[in-house]
Design an enzyme around this catalytic site. Structure first.
Site, PDB file in Angstrom:
ATOM      1  N   GLU A   7     -12.085  21.372 -13.153  1.00  0.00           N
ATOM      2  CA  GLU A   7     -13.244  21.359 -12.236  1.00  0.00           C
ATOM      3  C   GLU A   7     -13.276  20.024 -11.498  1.00  0.00           C
ATOM      4  O   GLU A   7     -12.606  19.062 -11.890  1.00  0.00           O
ATOM      5  CB  GLU A   7     -14.544  21.640 -13.005  1.00  0.00           C
ATOM      6  CG  GLU A   7     -14.611  23.090 -13.492  1.00  0.00           C
ATOM      7  CD  GLU A   7     -15.947  23.494 -14.092  1.00  0.00           C
ATOM      8  OE1 GLU A   7     -16.885  22.690 -14.105  1.00  0.00           O
ATOM      9  OE2 GLU A   7     -16.032  24.645 -14.565  1.00  0.00           O
ATOM     10  N   HIS A  54     -25.391  22.651  -5.865  1.00  0.00           N
ATOM     11  CA  HIS A  54     -24.066  23.250  -6.097  1.00  0.00           C
ATOM     12  C   HIS A  54     -23.559  23.774  -4.757  1.00  0.00           C
ATOM     13  O   HIS A  54     -24.289  24.454  -4.042  1.00  0.00           O
ATOM     14  CB  HIS A  54     -24.161  24.384  -7.115  1.00  0.00           C
ATOM     15  CG  HIS A  54     -22.829  24.757  -7.705  1.00  0.00           C
ATOM     16  ND1 HIS A  54     -21.848  25.388  -6.969  1.00  0.00           N
ATOM     17  CD2 HIS A  54     -22.310  24.561  -8.938  1.00  0.00           C
ATOM     18  CE1 HIS A  54     -20.778  25.572  -7.738  1.00  0.00           C
ATOM     19  NE2 HIS A  54     -21.032  25.081  -8.942  1.00  0.00           N
ATOM     20  N   ARG A 105     -18.898  16.901  -6.418  1.00  0.00           N
ATOM     21  CA  ARG A 105     -19.768  18.010  -6.038  1.00  0.00           C
ATOM     22  C   ARG A 105     -20.721  17.662  -4.898  1.00  0.00           C
ATOM     23  O   ARG A 105     -20.999  18.489  -4.035  1.00  0.00           O
ATOM     24  CB  ARG A 105     -20.561  18.436  -7.266  1.00  0.00           C
ATOM     25  CG  ARG A 105     -21.089  19.806  -7.158  1.00  0.00           C
ATOM     26  CD  ARG A 105     -21.689  20.264  -8.464  1.00  0.00           C
ATOM     27  NE  ARG A 105     -20.713  20.887  -9.324  1.00  0.00           N
ATOM     28  CZ  ARG A 105     -21.023  21.425 -10.500  1.00  0.00           C
ATOM     29  NH1 ARG A 105     -22.250  21.381 -10.947  1.00  0.00           N
ATOM     30  NH2 ARG A 105     -20.106  21.995 -11.238  1.00  0.00           N
ATOM     31  N   HIS A 157     -29.148  22.945  -8.269  1.00  0.00           N
ATOM     32  CA  HIS A 157     -28.407  23.452  -9.429  1.00  0.00           C
ATOM     33  C   HIS A 157     -28.740  22.692 -10.699  1.00  0.00           C
ATOM     34  O   HIS A 157     -28.885  23.284 -11.765  1.00  0.00           O
ATOM     35  CB  HIS A 157     -26.920  23.344  -9.104  1.00  0.00           C
ATOM     36  CG  HIS A 157     -26.008  23.812 -10.184  1.00  0.00           C
ATOM     37  ND1 HIS A 157     -25.975  25.123 -10.599  1.00  0.00           N
ATOM     38  CD2 HIS A 157     -25.080  23.145 -10.947  1.00  0.00           C
ATOM     39  CE1 HIS A 157     -25.055  25.257 -11.562  1.00  0.00           C
ATOM     40  NE2 HIS A 157     -24.521  24.066 -11.800  1.00  0.00           N
ATOM     41  N   ARG A 190     -23.796  14.489 -11.494  1.00  0.00           N
ATOM     42  CA  ARG A 190     -23.257  14.949 -12.781  1.00  0.00           C
ATOM     43  C   ARG A 190     -21.831  15.476 -12.635  1.00  0.00           C
ATOM     44  O   ARG A 190     -21.534  16.249 -11.720  1.00  0.00           O
ATOM     45  CB  ARG A 190     -24.151  16.060 -13.329  1.00  0.00           C
ATOM     46  CG  ARG A 190     -23.701  16.625 -14.656  1.00  0.00           C
ATOM     47  CD  ARG A 190     -24.645  17.714 -15.073  1.00  0.00           C
ATOM     48  NE  ARG A 190     -24.616  18.785 -14.093  1.00  0.00           N
ATOM     49  CZ  ARG A 190     -24.002  19.952 -14.283  1.00  0.00           C
ATOM     50  NH1 ARG A 190     -23.383  20.195 -15.404  1.00  0.00           N
ATOM     51  NH2 ARG A 190     -24.027  20.871 -13.343  1.00  0.00           N
TER      52      ARG A 190
HETATM   53  C1  SIN Z   1     -19.854  25.794 -12.309  1.00  0.00           C
HETATM   54  O1  SIN Z   1     -19.317  26.604 -13.047  1.00  0.00           O
HETATM   55  O2  SIN Z   1     -19.482  25.591 -11.157  1.00  0.00           O
HETATM   56  C2  SIN Z   1     -21.024  25.031 -12.800  1.00  0.00           C
HETATM   57  C3  SIN Z   1     -20.609  24.140 -13.870  1.00  0.00           C
HETATM   58  C4  SIN Z   1     -21.628  23.072 -14.020  1.00  0.00           C
HETATM   59  O3  SIN Z   1     -22.612  23.054 -13.311  1.00  0.00           O
HETATM   60  O4  SIN Z   1     -21.400  22.191 -14.835  1.00  0.00           O
END
Ligand code: SIN
Length: 519
Positions: A115, A232, A278, A337, A372
């Site tokens: 991620e 998000h 993000r 988010h 975060r």
């Molecule tokens: C996601 O799966 O994109 C969200 C994961 C997160 O917010 O930590």
């Protein structure tokens, strides 16, 4: 007003932090209070990505901590990051032992997703996007087998009781409205979620609107980092409320962000393109939508038809909205988010008021800073739930015998007016969202003051208190950092590289000044 007394520890919430803490406190008697039954209506159950943990032999807790600090844009508490990341492996093994069906490879190793802003594939997952759901199923089963926990669903936190500066209990109402009931208890742990639903576009479950943070603030607890809200980048723009999530793991698998002409707009904006931090991606998606260029996620080259079976939650949300991710792209929008801010705690989860602890998204521990790192939210909830449970047990001494409490709600009380809630969400969306400026923030604060003067139901005040804190802290931070982007102060100011702390009294002073200016 009905007043009841229990020797049970009161836990507000029914998500990952709340259930983990109740299990860690067992066999000490606990009363768990939430609007929905355990695991339902909680953001943790909606988490798709998984839990960040350095499970690969080539990875390390130190590298995970370094990524957490880097993503947090200068305000992460490095000691907290070291503590949380060091505990991650142990929590994954604990969840595995309880029965969580994490994806495993042929050799029994954990399958790890990549991620954004992680230097390694490090997210432990379940069937692509099922991690939150399956972890919660596992924990709810364990909770059902734990007789020390009394669960009171259908109840809403509307206040925290204090005496001489010490927390003595909670004030609750039936979720659909009732006369208030006070439950006095030796310790209160708030694990009642964040604030996403204060914005019109959110990925949080419907009831999560800052109530837990607001109740603590109304009681006088210090709130940290309120201005830092994470949007998000890839909520599915389906028109639903809340918006379904298209997990970042899709971009980890190679999915692209494209505009209506198929142009990959993240290339050229950041060297990591779709896997940039993000906040960077969220601002880009927001700008594309503002410009009418219909940003979308294109999973076709990376995943083809396998997207439906590898990411079932995303596939289901697309099907509901009539979107075909195999034949076309998935329209996306930035949506509130995760609230990095919340009830300020120390490393034991203690809030600034004695008798009060907090964990999960309602808390601000210093782990997340201004932005975060993906999939650190569930990890933080696990680590701090245990820390809170240990500290509560050590503080209270031997567990008492405490019979189940008989709680009946009488008619009466005043529920939050849906029109006022809708207006509050509009104000936050218009003035305190992805991009902010001083004029808009002042307008927001003045409008919240007007709303509050007309709507003083406790169930509304907990929301408007949090909204006030977010806007006031955002106004006071005269720079841009992580998730907090001020168009009138676009640069990051090294002199402001510190966490913020604010009481509601301070926020109300700022708000009163704004209300005067705009009168
Ligand atoms: C996601 O799966 O994109 C969200 C994961 C997160 O917010 O930590």
């Amino acid at each position: 007003m009905t007043r009841l007394r229990t020797e049970r520890v009161v836990i507000i919430g029914a998500g990952l932090g709340a259930i983990s803490a109740a299990l860690a406190l067992a066999p000490r008697p606990v009363l768990m209070i939430a609007p929905e039954p355990p695991g339902q209506g909680a953001s943790s159950a909606w988490a798709q990505g998984g839990v960040a943990a350095a499970m690969d032999a080539a990875d390390s807790a130190e590298a995970h901590a370094a990524d957490t600090v880097a993503a947090g844009a200068g305000t992460v508490d490095a000691a907290i990051a070291a503590m949380v990341t060091a505990a991650a492996r142990d929590h994954i093994h604990g969840l595995t032992d309880l029965g969580t069906p994490f994806d495993r490879d042929g050799a029994g190793g954990y399958v790890l997703s990549r991620e954004a802003a992680h230097s390694a594939a490090r997210v432990v997952r379940v069937k692509g996007d099922q991690a939150g759901r399956r972890i919660m199923d596992t924990l709810v089963a364990a909770l059902d087998a734990t007789p020390s926990v009394q669960v009171l669903p259908g109840a809403l936190l509307t206040g925290i009781e204090t005496r001489a500066g010490r927390v003595t209990g909670v004030r609750i109402e039936a979720a659909e409205g009732s006369a208030p009931v006070v439950v006095e208890a030796p310790a209160v742990l708030i694990a009642g979620g964040g604030s996403g639903g204060l914005w019109l576009h959110t990925t949080n479950p419907p009831r999560i609107r800052g109530q837990a943070i607001g109740a603590a603030a109304l009681a006088g607890a210090e709130i940290a980092d309120a201005e830092f809200v994470q949007f998000h980048p890839t909520a599915i723009a389906s028109g639903e409320d809340p918006l379904p999530l298209a997990t970042e793991a899709l971009r980890g698998e190679g999915a692209w962000l494209v505009d209506r002409d198929g142009r990959r707009f993240m290339r050229g904006l950041h060297p990591d393109a779709e896997l940039a931090p993000r906040d960077v991606v969220a601002r880009a998606v927001f700008a594309e939508r503002q410009a009418g260029r219909a940003p979308a996620l294109d999973t076709r080259a990376a995943l083809g038809a396998s997207v439906t079976e590898r990411f079932p939650a995303v596939a289901e949300a697309c099907a509901r909205a009539g979107i075909d991710p195999v034949g076309g792209t998935i329209p996306v929008a930035a949506a509130a988010h995760y609230h990095m801010g919340g009830i300020a705690t120390d490393a034991r989860g203690r809030a600034s008021l004695p008798g009060l602890w907090a964990c999960g998204e309602a808390a601000s521990t210093g782990l997340h800073g201004a932005n975060r790192l993906a999939s650190n939210g569930l990890l933080e909830a696990l680590v701090f739930a245990r820390a809170c449970a240990e500290d509560i047990a050590a503080t209270l001494g031997p567990a008492p015998v405490a019979p189940a409490l008989d709680i009946a709600f009488a008619p009466g009380g005043r529920a939050a007016d849906p029109a006022a809630v809708a207006r509050l969400r509009r104000v936050m969306t218009d003035h305190v969202a992805v991009l902010r400026d001083g004029k808009g923030l002042r307008t927001a604060l003045a409008e919240i003051a007007v709303l509050e003067s007309a709507h003083d139901a406790p169930a509304f005040r907990t929301m408007s208190a949090t909204a006030t804190l977010v806007a006031a802290a955002a106004l006071r931070r005269t720079e841009s950092r992580g998730g907090h982007c001020r168009t009138d102060f676009p640069d990051t100011d090294p002199a402001q590289a510190r966490r913020s702390r604010m009481t509601l009294a301070e926020a109300l002073t700022i708000r009163a000044d704004c209300a005067k200016e705009t009168a």
